[in-house]
Design a protein around this motif. Sequence first.
Motif, PDB file in Angstrom:
ATOM      1  N   TYR A 264       0.837  -1.190   0.000  1.00  0.00           N
ATOM      2  CA  TYR A 264       0.000   0.000   0.000  1.00  0.00           C
ATOM      3  C   TYR A 264       0.877   1.247   0.000  1.00  0.00           C
ATOM      4  O   TYR A 264       2.043   1.194   0.401  1.00  0.00           O
ATOM      5  N   LEU A 265       0.294   2.364  -0.431  1.00  0.00           N
ATOM      6  CA  LEU A 265       1.042   3.610  -0.526  1.00  0.00           C
ATOM      7  C   LEU A 265       0.078   4.767  -0.285  1.00  0.00           C
ATOM      8  O   LEU A 265      -0.979   4.831  -0.904  1.00  0.00           O
ATOM      9  N   LEU A 266       0.445   5.659   0.620  1.00  0.00           N
ATOM     10  CA  LEU A 266      -0.367   6.824   0.955  1.00  0.00           C
ATOM     11  C   LEU A 266       0.234   8.057   0.284  1.00  0.00           C
ATOM     12  O   LEU A 266       1.439   8.297   0.399  1.00  0.00           O
ATOM     13  N   THR A 267      -0.592   8.823  -0.430  1.00  0.00           N
ATOM     14  CA  THR A 267      -0.070   9.964  -1.172  1.00  0.00           C
ATOM     15  C   THR A 267      -1.163  10.995  -1.427  1.00  0.00           C
ATOM     16  O   THR A 267      -2.348  10.694  -1.316  1.00  0.00           O
ATOM     17  N   ASP A 268      -0.736  12.185  -1.792  1.00  0.00           N
ATOM     18  CA  ASP A 268      -1.659  13.208  -2.261  1.00  0.00           C
ATOM     19  C   ASP A 268      -1.612  13.320  -3.785  1.00  0.00           C
ATOM     20  O   ASP A 268      -2.373  14.064  -4.379  1.00  0.00           O
ATOM     21  N   HIS A 269      -0.691  12.591  -4.408  1.00  0.00           N
ATOM     22  CA  HIS A 269      -0.569  12.613  -5.871  1.00  0.00           C
ATOM     23  C   HIS A 269      -1.743  11.899  -6.523  1.00  0.00           C
ATOM     24  O   HIS A 269      -2.258  10.924  -5.985  1.00  0.00           O
ATOM     25  N   THR A 270      -2.102  12.375  -7.679  1.00  0.00           N
ATOM     26  CA  THR A 270      -3.101  11.674  -8.491  1.00  0.00           C
ATOM     27  C   THR A 270      -2.460  11.344  -9.824  1.00  0.00           C
ATOM     28  O   THR A 270      -1.665  12.118 -10.349  1.00  0.00           O
ATOM     29  N   SER A 271      -2.717  10.188 -10.329  1.00  0.00           N
ATOM     30  CA  SER A 271      -2.297   9.670 -11.639  1.00  0.00           C
ATOM     31  C   SER A 271      -0.828   9.254 -11.733  1.00  0.00           C
ATOM     32  O   SER A 271      -0.473   8.538 -12.658  1.00  0.00           O
ATOM     33  N   PHE A 272       0.042   9.662 -10.824  1.00  0.00           N
ATOM     34  CA  PHE A 272       1.457   9.293 -10.932  1.00  0.00           C
ATOM     35  C   PHE A 272       1.666   7.796 -10.725  1.00  0.00           C
ATOM     36  O   PHE A 272       2.304   7.123 -11.536  1.00  0.00           O
ATOM     37  N   TYR A 273       1.150   7.258  -9.656  1.00  0.00           N
ATOM     38  CA  TYR A 273       1.437   5.870  -9.292  1.00  0.00           C
ATOM     39  C   TYR A 273       0.731   4.857 -10.196  1.00  0.00           C
ATOM     40  O   TYR A 273       1.201   3.720 -10.328  1.00  0.00           O
ATOM     41  N   GLU A 274      -0.353   5.270 -10.835  1.00  0.00           N
ATOM     42  CA  GLU A 274      -1.047   4.374 -11.749  1.00  0.00           C
ATOM     43  C   GLU A 274      -0.136   3.925 -12.889  1.00  0.00           C
ATOM     44  O   GLU A 274      -0.272   2.826 -13.412  1.00  0.00           O
ATOM     45  N   ARG A 275       0.809   4.773 -13.270  1.00  0.00           N
ATOM     46  CA  ARG A 275       1.742   4.434 -14.351  1.00  0.00           C
ATOM     47  C   ARG A 275       2.589   3.210 -14.023  1.00  0.00           C
ATOM     48  O   ARG A 275       3.148   2.587 -14.922  1.00  0.00           O
ATOM     49  N   TYR A 276       2.693   2.901 -12.734  1.00  0.00           N
ATOM     50  CA  TYR A 276       3.563   1.812 -12.299  1.00  0.00           C
ATOM     51  C   TYR A 276       2.789   0.644 -11.695  1.00  0.00           C
ATOM     52  O   TYR A 276       3.325  -0.130 -10.919  1.00  0.00           O
TER      53      TYR A 276
END
Length: 162
Positions: free
Chosen positions: A126-138
């Motif tokens: 799991y990963l907690l972030t405020d980013h949107t769309s960045f982690y989906e790439r991976y």
Amino acid sequence: MYNNVRGDNTSMIYKIIRLIDKPEIKSRAAKWFHEKWGIPLEVYQESMEECLAMKSPVPQWYVAIEKDKIIGGLGVIKNDFHHRKDLAPNVCAVYTEEAKRGFGVAGALLNYACADMKEKGIDTMYLLTDHTSFYERYGWEFLCMVPGDGEQDLSRMYIHRG
């Protein structure tokens, strides 16, 4: 693992290193993470000591090094300062030096850590972030919104299934 990346008029060769493979960088890595995130240095030192004791697969720490300089890093810990203790382990402290962004360093670190943890028998993280769309790439998927410790606003929780 070495990565040779070419961009517009630039070339970069960096290596991803697991702390357990190069324990002599512990102090330098702890200081680097502390400077990036402002979490007390002792918190990183303690987690890295636990990593090096190798009593369990978590925590683990990874850095990307170019010409002996840390340019990126991340950790895998039990909980990244949020209330959902059931969503574990967590990738934390993902950071790439500003001048090295856009070369895939964070993606390479994420992929390396996920593969390494899978070898250790952990295929969901799991990963907690405020980013949107960045982690989906991976390969990460949005899971839910989660309150962070001491925070009023909710943050995005992502899941990665190996």
